[in-house]
Design a protein around this motif. Structure first.
Motif, short mmCIF file in Angstrom:
data_model
loop_
_atom_site.label_atom_id
_atom_site.label_comp_id
_atom_site.label_asym_id
_atom_site.label_seq_id
_atom_site.Cartn_x
_atom_site.Cartn_y
_atom_site.Cartn_z
N THR A 157 36.81 38.02 28.34
CA THR A 157 36.44 37.00 27.35
C THR A 157 36.13 35.64 27.97
O THR A 157 35.81 34.70 27.24
N SER A 158 36.18 35.55 29.28
CA SER A 158 35.92 34.25 29.91
C SER A 158 34.84 34.32 30.99
O SER A 158 34.48 33.28 31.56
N VAL A 173 32.92 30.70 26.70
CA VAL A 173 34.28 30.54 26.20
C VAL A 173 34.59 29.07 25.89
O VAL A 173 35.38 28.76 24.98
N GLY A 203 44.44 42.65 22.50
CA GLY A 203 44.26 41.26 22.87
C GLY A 203 45.54 40.47 22.66
O GLY A 203 46.60 41.02 22.39
N PRO A 204 45.44 39.14 22.74
CA PRO A 204 46.63 38.29 22.64
C PRO A 204 47.07 38.04 21.20
O PRO A 204 47.98 37.25 20.97
N GLU A 209 41.10 43.14 32.21
CA GLU A 209 42.02 42.32 31.42
C GLU A 209 41.26 41.50 30.39
O GLU A 209 40.15 41.03 30.62
N TYR A 210 41.90 41.33 29.23
CA TYR A 210 41.28 40.60 28.12
C TYR A 210 40.81 39.21 28.55
O TYR A 210 39.71 38.79 28.20
N LYS A 211 41.63 38.52 29.31
CA LYS A 211 41.28 37.15 29.70
C LYS A 211 40.02 37.12 30.56
O LYS A 211 39.24 36.16 30.50
N ASP A 212 39.81 38.17 31.36
CA ASP A 212 38.61 38.22 32.18
C ASP A 212 37.38 38.59 31.34
O ASP A 212 36.32 38.00 31.48
N TYR A 261 39.48 45.16 22.23
CA TYR A 261 40.92 45.04 22.48
C TYR A 261 41.72 45.00 21.17
O TYR A 261 42.72 44.30 21.06
N SER A 316 43.03 39.88 39.44
CA SER A 316 44.00 40.73 38.75
C SER A 316 43.98 42.07 39.46
O SER A 316 43.08 42.36 40.23
N LYS A 356 45.56 36.50 18.80
CA LYS A 356 45.15 35.19 18.28
C LYS A 356 44.04 35.33 17.24
O LYS A 356 43.79 34.41 16.47
#
Length: 336
Positions: A91-92, A107, A61-62, A86-89, A227, A20, A64
């Motif tokens: 959290t994973s 995750v 965040g997304p 980034e949130y996805k990074d 987030y 990213s 969810k």
């Protein structure tokens, strides 16, 4: 360490490159300063409004998970202006050994964790011991957003917007006795919901600790979200500690007990390898881990994997102005 990021142990920890764009700090701060200068006019107001929406989008965040907004914190040092991971990074790419030793394991496996009902027991050398439901803890003090750098002992870093309040708020409520010198954190160790509890990697449950003045420092965060949402399971739901000037493994996740004790408590990684993980574990570019140089770090999400550009690590992870006085006169190599 994720977040409490925990050291990778038998695995290298550098096998999951993510991609990213990360804006360099100088560019990011320059844009922010320009917007401030222009804010006096109509165009400036429009740009400032856009920048505010952009920053808000980055910090959320997304959607969810349940929303958990926090007011901007006024604690000195609590709002780093660096580009968010980034949130996805965030959290994973985690160390959470109860769910596996690979960065991608939490995750995948943490969905089994049950975060309601949840109780945190406060015990030991306090005048007001007791059990607190997660709902009680959420209401104990106003939620704040804290944007902190996070530095893993393995040589990588992130920038994360946490939601919570200073741990000191809880400590003041339970009234430690005069002989309470340390705070110990005990995390959940449930083999039914945490498939790697019982493995030989660590002595379970995972425990951590802080000196009382460290625990009382306003930057030490009792965190319930990130987030703008509640914590994902893989990041330490429903409540964790974040200590931004220390390596991530000091920030205990999924806490079930907080003990106030007179003697320095044993901590998980120190018990596993005392020569590698000291009690203090302050971020220090001048004191290397036996397996990892601490002089530089790579920002997760910056692309390039093992060959990503590395930046210089800052003493106390950049929080020296706020916390350096806690260690005045200490030998930081001896007290690593």
């Amino acid at each position: 360490m994720s977040f409490h990021f925990r050291p990778q142990g038998r695995s290298s920890g550098f096998i999951h490159p993510l991609s990213s764009e990360i804006t360099p700090r100088a560019v990011y701060e320059g844009r922010r300063d320009l917007l401030k200068l222009m804010a006096g006019g109509a165009a400036g107001a429009a740009l400032a409004s856009f920048a505010g929406r952009e920053a808000f989008a980055q910090a959320t965040g997304p959607h969810k998970l349940a929303l958990l907004p926090g007011a901007k914190s006024a604690v000195p040092g609590a709002q780093t202006m660096e580009k968010l991971t980034e949130y996805k990074d965030a959290t994973s790419y985690n160390n959470f050994y109860e769910f596996g030793t690979d960065k991608g394991d939490p995750v995948k496996n943490a969905g089994t964790l049950k975060t309601r009902p949840w109780t945190v027991e406060v015990e030991g050398l306090v005048k007001k011991p007791g059990k607190y439901g997660i709902e009680d803890l959420l209401k104990l003090s106003a939620q704040e957003e804290r944007i902190y750098r996070l530095r893993c002992v393995e040589g990588w870093s992130m920038v994360i917007p946490w939601v919570g309040y200073s741990l000191a708020e809880l400590i003041k409520k339970v009234e430690p006795q005069g002989n309470a010198k340390y705070v110990e954190f005990v995390t959940l160790a449930d083999p039914k919901t945490m498939p790697f509890v019982g493995s030989r990697v660590l002595d379970w449950p995972y425990t951590e600790g802080l000196r009382m003045d460290e625990a009382m420092h306003p930057l030490t965060l009792l965190a319930f979200g990130m987030y703008g949402e509640v914590l994902p399971n893989q990041n330490g739901a429903p409540v964790r500690i974040v200590v931004p000037w220390k390596y991530g493994f000091k920030s205990a996740k999924s806490i079930v007990k907080i003990r106030f004790v007179e003697k320095e408590p044993g901590t998980a990684w120190n018990k596993a390898a005392a020569q590698e993980y000291g009690f203090y574990s302050n971020v220090n570019p001048n004191v290397d881990h036996p397996r990892w140089s601490q002089a530089t770090e790579r920002r997760i999400g910056d692309g390039g994997g093992l060959f990503a550009k590395r930046t210089k690590t800052l003493i106390f992870n950049g929080y020296e102005a706020q916390v350096g006085q806690l260690y005045a006169g200490m030998d930081l190599k001896k007290n690593y």
